[in-house]
Write a protein that holds these residues in place. Structure first.
Motif, PDB file in Angstrom:
ATOM      1  N   VAL A  93       0.810  -1.219   0.000  1.00 29.14           N
ATOM      2  CA  VAL A  93       0.000   0.000   0.000  1.00 29.14           C
ATOM      3  C   VAL A  93       0.843   1.268   0.000  1.00 29.14           C
ATOM      4  O   VAL A  93       0.309   2.363  -0.185  1.00 29.14           O
ATOM      5  N   SER A  94       2.160   1.155   0.213  1.00 29.59           N
ATOM      6  CA  SER A  94       2.996   2.343   0.343  1.00 29.59           C
ATOM      7  C   SER A  94       4.067   2.398  -0.742  1.00 29.59           C
ATOM      8  O   SER A  94       5.014   1.606  -0.720  1.00 29.59           O
ATOM      9  N   PRO A  95       3.966   3.325  -1.692  1.00 26.95           N
ATOM     10  CA  PRO A  95       5.033   3.469  -2.686  1.00 26.95           C
ATOM     11  C   PRO A  95       6.382   3.758  -2.047  1.00 26.95           C
ATOM     12  O   PRO A  95       7.408   3.249  -2.511  1.00 26.95           O
ATOM     13  N   LYS A  96       6.401   4.579  -0.984  1.00 30.16           N
ATOM     14  CA  LYS A  96       7.686   4.922  -0.366  1.00 30.16           C
ATOM     15  C   LYS A  96       8.364   3.712   0.253  1.00 30.16           C
ATOM     16  O   LYS A  96       9.592   3.580   0.203  1.00 30.16           O
ATOM     17  N   PHE A  97       7.587   2.822   0.864  1.00 29.46           N
ATOM     18  CA  PHE A  97       8.191   1.601   1.399  1.00 29.46           C
ATOM     19  C   PHE A  97       8.819   0.786   0.286  1.00 29.46           C
ATOM     20  O   PHE A  97       9.933   0.268   0.422  1.00 29.46           O
ATOM     21  N   ASN A  98       8.136   0.640  -0.810  1.00 34.37           N
ATOM     22  CA  ASN A  98       8.658  -0.172  -1.907  1.00 34.37           C
ATOM     23  C   ASN A  98       9.845   0.499  -2.595  1.00 34.37           C
ATOM     24  O   ASN A  98      10.726  -0.182  -3.113  1.00 34.37           O
ATOM     25  N   GLU A  99       9.892   1.808  -2.572  1.00 33.32           N
ATOM     26  CA  GLU A  99      11.075   2.507  -3.067  1.00 33.32           C
ATOM     27  C   GLU A  99      12.277   2.255  -2.166  1.00 33.32           C
ATOM     28  O   GLU A  99      13.424   2.194  -2.641  1.00 33.32           O
ATOM     29  N   LEU A 100      12.036   2.089  -0.856  1.00 33.24           N
ATOM     30  CA  LEU A 100      13.135   1.866   0.085  1.00 33.24           C
ATOM     31  C   LEU A 100      13.891   0.584  -0.235  1.00 33.24           C
ATOM     32  O   LEU A 100      15.124   0.551  -0.188  1.00 33.24           O
ATOM     33  N   GLY A 101      13.169  -0.493  -0.572  1.00 33.74           N
ATOM     34  CA  GLY A 101      13.842  -1.752  -0.882  1.00 33.74           C
ATOM     35  C   GLY A 101      14.740  -1.642  -2.097  1.00 33.74           C
ATOM     36  O   GLY A 101      15.871  -2.141  -2.095  1.00 33.74           O
ATOM     37  N   VAL A 102      14.251  -0.988  -3.141  1.00 31.79           N
ATOM     38  CA  VAL A 102      15.069  -0.800  -4.349  1.00 31.79           C
ATOM     39  C   VAL A 102      16.255   0.107  -4.053  1.00 31.79           C
ATOM     40  O   VAL A 102      17.384  -0.158  -4.497  1.00 31.79           O
ATOM     41  N   PHE A 103      16.012   1.176  -3.301  1.00 27.03           N
ATOM     42  CA  PHE A 103      17.089   2.101  -2.931  1.00 27.03           C
ATOM     43  C   PHE A 103      18.178   1.375  -2.141  1.00 27.03           C
ATOM     44  O   PHE A 103      19.380   1.568  -2.395  1.00 27.03           O
ATOM     45  N   THR A 104      17.770   0.538  -1.203  1.00 21.55           N
ATOM     46  CA  THR A 104      18.736  -0.208  -0.391  1.00 21.55           C
ATOM     47  C   THR A 104      19.561  -1.141  -1.257  1.00 21.55           C
ATOM     48  O   THR A 104      20.785  -1.216  -1.132  1.00 21.55           O
ATOM     49  N   ARG A 105      18.893  -1.861  -2.154  1.00 22.27           N
ATOM     50  CA  ARG A 105      19.629  -2.767  -3.026  1.00 22.27           C
ATOM     51  C   ARG A 105      20.613  -2.017  -3.928  1.00 22.27           C
ATOM     52  O   ARG A 105      21.760  -2.427  -4.106  1.00 22.27           O
ATOM     53  N   GLN A 106      20.189  -0.888  -4.468  1.00 23.69           N
ATOM     54  CA  GLN A 106      21.081  -0.125  -5.345  1.00 23.69           C
ATOM     55  C   GLN A 106      22.278   0.434  -4.567  1.00 23.69           C
ATOM     56  O   GLN A 106      23.401   0.451  -5.082  1.00 23.69           O
ATOM     57  N   ALA A 107      22.042   0.872  -3.332  1.00 22.37           N
ATOM     58  CA  ALA A 107      23.154   1.350  -2.504  1.00 22.37           C
ATOM     59  C   ALA A 107      24.142   0.218  -2.248  1.00 22.37           C
ATOM     60  O   ALA A 107      25.366   0.420  -2.299  1.00 22.37           O
ATOM     61  N   CYS A 108      23.636  -0.983  -1.983  1.00 25.67           N
ATOM     62  CA  CYS A 108      24.521  -2.118  -1.725  1.00 25.67           C
ATOM     63  C   CYS A 108      25.246  -2.564  -2.992  1.00 25.67           C
ATOM     64  O   CYS A 108      26.402  -3.023  -2.930  1.00 25.67           O
ATOM     65  N   GLN A 109      24.606  -2.420  -4.139  1.00 25.11           N
ATOM     66  CA  GLN A 109      25.318  -2.696  -5.392  1.00 25.11           C
ATOM     67  C   GLN A 109      26.491  -1.732  -5.569  1.00 25.11           C
ATOM     68  O   GLN A 109      27.566  -2.130  -6.032  1.00 25.11           O
ATOM     69  N   SER A 110      26.291  -0.487  -5.196  1.00 22.08           N
ATOM     70  CA  SER A 110      27.378   0.492  -5.281  1.00 22.08           C
ATOM     71  C   SER A 110      28.499   0.153  -4.314  1.00 22.08           C
ATOM     72  O   SER A 110      29.677   0.335  -4.630  1.00 22.08           O
ATOM     73  N   VAL A 111      28.145  -0.344  -3.128  1.00 25.50           N
ATOM     74  CA  VAL A 111      29.172  -0.784  -2.181  1.00 25.50           C
ATOM     75  C   VAL A 111      29.942  -1.958  -2.761  1.00 25.50           C
ATOM     76  O   VAL A 111      31.184  -2.004  -2.711  1.00 25.50           O
ATOM     77  N   GLU A 112      29.235  -2.910  -3.311  1.00 24.27           N
ATOM     78  CA  GLU A 112      29.899  -4.103  -3.848  1.00 24.27           C
ATOM     79  C   GLU A 112      30.830  -3.753  -4.999  1.00 24.27           C
ATOM     80  O   GLU A 112      31.908  -4.349  -5.143  1.00 24.27           O
ATOM     81  N   SER A 113      30.459  -2.767  -5.801  1.00 26.62           N
ATOM     82  CA  SER A 113      31.309  -2.378  -6.932  1.00 26.62           C
ATOM     83  C   SER A 113      32.468  -1.485  -6.511  1.00 26.62           C
ATOM     84  O   SER A 113      33.358  -1.207  -7.324  1.00 26.62           O
ATOM     85  N   GLY A 114      32.450  -0.998  -5.284  1.00 26.02           N
ATOM     86  CA  GLY A 114      33.496  -0.099  -4.812  1.00 26.02           C
ATOM     87  C   GLY A 114      33.207   1.367  -5.053  1.00 26.02           C
ATOM     88  O   GLY A 114      34.025   2.226  -4.733  1.00 26.02           O
ATOM     89  N   ALA A 115      32.029   1.685  -5.583  1.00 24.96           N
ATOM     90  CA  ALA A 115      31.699   3.081  -5.886  1.00 24.96           C
ATOM     91  C   ALA A 115      31.211   3.852  -4.664  1.00 24.96           C
ATOM     92  O   ALA A 115      31.132   5.084  -4.711  1.00 24.96           O
ATOM     93  N   LEU A 116      30.862   3.156  -3.586  1.00 23.22           N
ATOM     94  CA  LEU A 116      30.312   3.805  -2.407  1.00 23.22           C
ATOM     95  C   LEU A 116      30.853   3.120  -1.161  1.00 23.22           C
ATOM     96  O   LEU A 116      30.911   1.882  -1.101  1.00 23.22           O
ATOM     97  N   ALA A 117      31.262   3.902  -0.190  1.00 21.15           N
ATOM     98  CA  ALA A 117      31.764   3.343   1.067  1.00 21.15           C
ATOM     99  C   ALA A 117      30.592   2.814   1.892  1.00 21.15           C
ATOM    100  O   ALA A 117      29.507   3.397   1.886  1.00 21.15           O
ATOM    101  N   PRO A 118      30.797   1.703   2.616  1.00 19.82           N
ATOM    102  CA  PRO A 118      29.705   1.165   3.445  1.00 19.82           C
ATOM    103  C   PRO A 118      29.121   2.188   4.404  1.00 19.82           C
ATOM    104  O   PRO A 118      27.895   2.252   4.587  1.00 19.82           O
ATOM    105  N   ARG A 119      29.963   3.024   5.008  1.00 18.74           N
ATOM    106  CA  ARG A 119      29.481   4.023   5.956  1.00 18.74           C
ATOM    107  C   ARG A 119      28.535   5.008   5.264  1.00 18.74           C
ATOM    108  O   ARG A 119      27.497   5.394   5.816  1.00 18.74           O
TER     109      ARG A 119
END
Length: 555
Positions: free
Chosen positions: A459-485
Motif C-alpha cells: 500500500v505504500s510506494p515509499k516503502f517499496n522505493e526503500l527496498g530498491v534504494f537499499t539494493r542499489q546502494a549495496c550494489q554500489s558498495v559491492e562495486s566499490g563506488a560507495l563506502a559502506p558508511r
C-alpha cells in the motif's frame, strides 16, 4: 487427532482426479487438506514417506497470520493450531520450540565480539505466536489432515514422466509403470520439481543476485548463547535462546533454532546451519562436519556455543542454493513456492511465500473443479505473485550479504527487513480482522490487485522505493563506488523520511539496535495511526491492532 493411514493406495480411488499434487510436505499437505475439505478430488503423490527430516523451521508473524486466514477462509480448523505456539504445543507436537525474537549477533573473524554490535526484534506479546516447527511432525500432521478430509495418497511413488493435454488434463507415470490422471497438476516437489525438469522451466542462469551455499543438521548439546562469555555485555531485551539466533559475519551467517527452549518441550534437538557466500568462503573437499568445525576455530565466540554439541543425523552440504523458474504457470499445471524458486533461509520467508501461494491458488482450484474452467488465464496471478515474491526476497537478502562486511551498513539494511516484517504483518492482520467481521471473501480478492505483487507492504510506494534504494546502494558498495558508511547513512536518511512509520519506534535512529514494542510504544503508535498517519495506512494499523488485541483476549 486420530492417527490415519499414511498411504491410501489400498482405498478405492477414481480413475480421474481433479488435482494431483506432487509432494506431500508442508505445501502439498496443507493444499491437499484445503482442497479435499472443499470437495475437490485430490491425489497426493510423493517419492518419500512420513515422518522425514526437513529444513524450514522458523515462523514469522506473517506466517501465523496467513495460517489463520487459510484455516478460516477454507474451513479447515485443523490448520489453525499452526498459527500459534500454544496451538502447536496443544494440538500438533510438543517437539517444537518457541520464537519470541529475531536475534542477530555480528562477528569479525579473529576479533572479540563487540557487545554494541547486536540487533534484536522482539515479537510483541500481543503477537507472541511464533514457533520453531519440528518439520517432520508438522508435515506428518498436515498430511494426516489431508487424508482425514478424503485426499487419496500414494507415498514412495516417484513420478518420472508427465504428459499434459491442454484440453483434457495430465497423465502422470511412476517409476513402477503406474498411471494417474488429473485435470490439473500442482508441483510442490521443491528443487527436484518433476514439471520444471520435464518442461525445462528452470531459469539458467538464475536471475538471483544472492550467491550462497549451506551446511546443516540437527544437533544435541547446543548451549544457550545467553550464557556465553561474549554475551555478558549484551543488553538485548529478550534472551537469545527464546528465539531464532543468527550469527552474522563477512560472507555469511549461521542459524541456531532450538526446539528445547521452553519447559514443556520433549525435544532436545537444535537446528543449526551455516550459510556462506562461496565467493568469500569457497567450498572445499572437506566433509561438511569438518568444514563446520574449521569455521568455528576462526570464530571462537561462536564456537563456545557448540563445545558440547553432537549431530544426531548426517550433515548436509549443498551447492548454490539459488534457483528460479522462467515460468511457473502453464496449461493445466503450476509450480508452488519451492518448486518455482529459492533464495536463502535468511529471514524465514520460505513458509510465508508458500502460504501466500496456497491462499491464492486454492480458491482457483476449487472454482475450476466446480465449473470445469482450467484455463491458464485463471491462474495467471500465481505467476505474477511468485515472481514478485522471489524478486523482493532476493533484493533484501542480496543487500544483507553485502552488508555483512560492515556492521554500520548491516545495522541499516537490517532495518529495511524489520520494516517489511512488521508492516507486512499489519496488512495480513487487517485483512483477517475485516474478514472475521464480515465473512466477505472480497477482502482477500482485493489484496490480489496490488501495485507491488510480492511486496509485504504493497500500500505504500515509499516503502517499496526503500527496498530498491537499499539494493542499489549495496550494489554500489559491492562495486566499490560507495563506502559502506556512506551507504548506511543514505539508507537511514531514507528511513527517516518515511511517512508510513510511527515515530515512537525510532527505526531511523542507528543507535537503537534492539526493538521491543512496550505497551507505551504501542499506545503512542495507536494515537499516531488515528491522528497523523496517511489515511490508507492509519486505518489499516488501527484495524490490525484491534484484531490482534481481540485474538489475544480470547481464551
Amino acid at each position: 487427532m486420530r492417527r490415519l493411514p499414511l498411504d491410501s493406495s489400498a482405498l478405492g480411488r477414481d480413475d480421474q482426479y481433479d488435482v494431483a499434487i506432487l509432494g506431500s510436505g508442508i505445501a502439498g499437505g496443507m493444499l491437499g487438506a484445503v482442497l479435499a475439505r472443499n470437495g475437490v478430488k485430490v491425489l497426493l503423490l510423493d517419492a518419500g514417506t512420513h515422518p522425514r527430516f526437513a529444513i524450514g523451521e522458523s515462523t514469522i508473524p506473517f506466517t501465523s497470520g496467513m495460517t489463520r486466514i487459510i484455516a478460516d477462509r477454507y474451513g479447515v480448523p485443523e490448520i489453525k493450531p499452526l498459527s500459534s505456539f500454544r496451538g502447536v504445543q496443544k494440538h500438533v507436537s510438543r517437539n517444537c520450540g518457541r520464537k519470541q525474537n529475531f536475534g542477530f549477533i555480528y562477528h569479525r573473524e579473529g576479533a572479540a565480539q563487540d557487545p554494541q554490535q547486536i540487533n534484536q526484534l522482539v515479537v510483541p506479546s500481543v503477537l507472541r505466536t511464533e514457533s520453531h516447527l519440528f518439520r517432520q511432525d508438522v508435515d506428518t500432521y498436515l498430511f494426516q489432515v489431508a487424508v482425514k478430509y478424503g485426499a487419496h495418497t500414494r507415498l514412495a511413488t516417484r513420478i518420472v514422466d508427465v504428459e499434459i493435454d491442454p484440453d483434457s488434463g495430465a497423465v502422470l507415470r511412476s517409476d513402477r509403470g503406474e498411471e494417474f490422471r488429473a485435470s490439473y497438476v500442482v508441483d510442490a516437489g521443491g528443487f527436484r520439481s518433476p514439471l520444471a525438469d520435464k518442461f525445462e522451466l528452470r531459469e539458467v542462469p538464475t536471475r538471483a543476485r544472492v550467491h550462497s551455499r549451506s551446511i546443516f543438521t540437527h544437533l544435541i548439546g547446543v548451549r544457550p548463547f545467553d550464557k556465553a562469555p561474549a554475551a555478558r555485555g549484551h543488553d538485548q531485551p529478550n534472551p537469545w535462546h527464546n528465539g531464532t539466533l543468527h550469527h552474522v559475519f563477512d560472507g555469511g551467517w549461521m542459524w541456531v533454532i532450538p526446539f528445547d527452549n521452553h519447559p514443556d518441550s520433549l525435544n532436545p534437538l537444535c537446528s543449526v546451519g551455516l550459510t556462506l557466500d562461496p565467493r568469500v568462503h569457497p567450498k572445499s573437499d572437506l566433509p561438511p562436519e569438518e568444514e563446520f568445525q574449521r569455521f568455528l576455530r576462526r570464530f571462537p565466540d561462536i564456537a563456545w556455543q557448540f563445545e558440547d554439541a553432537k549431530p544426531v543425523r548426517p550433515w548436509v552440504s549443498t551447492g548454490r542454493l539459488q534457483y528460479s523458474a522462467k515460468q511457473i504457470v502453464g496449461d493445466r499445471f503450476c509450480l508452488t513456492s519451492h518448486a518455482a524458486g529459492f533464495i536463502d533461509p535468511l529471514y524465514s520467508r520460505g513458509m510465508t511465500n508458500t502460504l501466500e501461494l496456497i491462499n491464492i491458488l486454492a480458491w482457483r482450484l476449487i472454482a475450476a473443479a466446480q465449473d470445469g474452467d482450467w484455463s491458464t488465464e485463471r491462474f495467471e496471478f500465481l505467476e505474477t505473485l511468485q515472481q514478485g515474491l522471489f524478486d523482493f526476497h532476493d533484493d533484501i537478502v542480496y543487500s544483507s550479504f553485502v552488508a555483512f562486511r560492515d556492521y554500520e551498513l548491516w545495522n541499516a539494511v537490517n532495518r529495511t527487513w524489520q520494516l517489511g516484517t512488521m508492516l507486512g504483518n499489519v496488512v495480513i492482520e487487517d485483512a483477517y480482522y475485516r474478514y472475521s467481521r464480515t465473512g466477505d471473501d472480497k477482502v482477500f480478492l482485493d489484496l490480489e490487485q496490488s501495485r507491488y505483487p510480492g511486496s509485504p507492504f504493497p500500500v505504500s510506494p515509499k516503502f517499496n522505493e526503500l527496498g530498491v534504494f537499499t539494493r542499489q546502494a549495496c550494489q554500489s558498495v559491492e562495486s566499490g563506488a560507495l563506502a559502506p558508511r556512506d551507504a548506511a547513512a543514505q539508507i537511514f536518511g531514507k528511513i527517516g523520511e518515511a511517512d508510513y512509520l510511527p515515530p515512537s519506534f525510532g527505526f531511523g535512529d542507528p543507535a537503537r539496535r534492539c526493538f521491543s514494542a512496550s505497551p507505551g510504544k504501542m499506545a503512542r503508535n495507536a494515537m499516531w495511526s488515528r491522528t497523523q498517519a496517511p489515511p490508507e495506512i492509519g486505518g489499516m494499523m488501527t484495524r490490525a491492532t484491534a484484531g490482534l488485541v481481540r485474538m489475544r483476549l480470547r481464551p
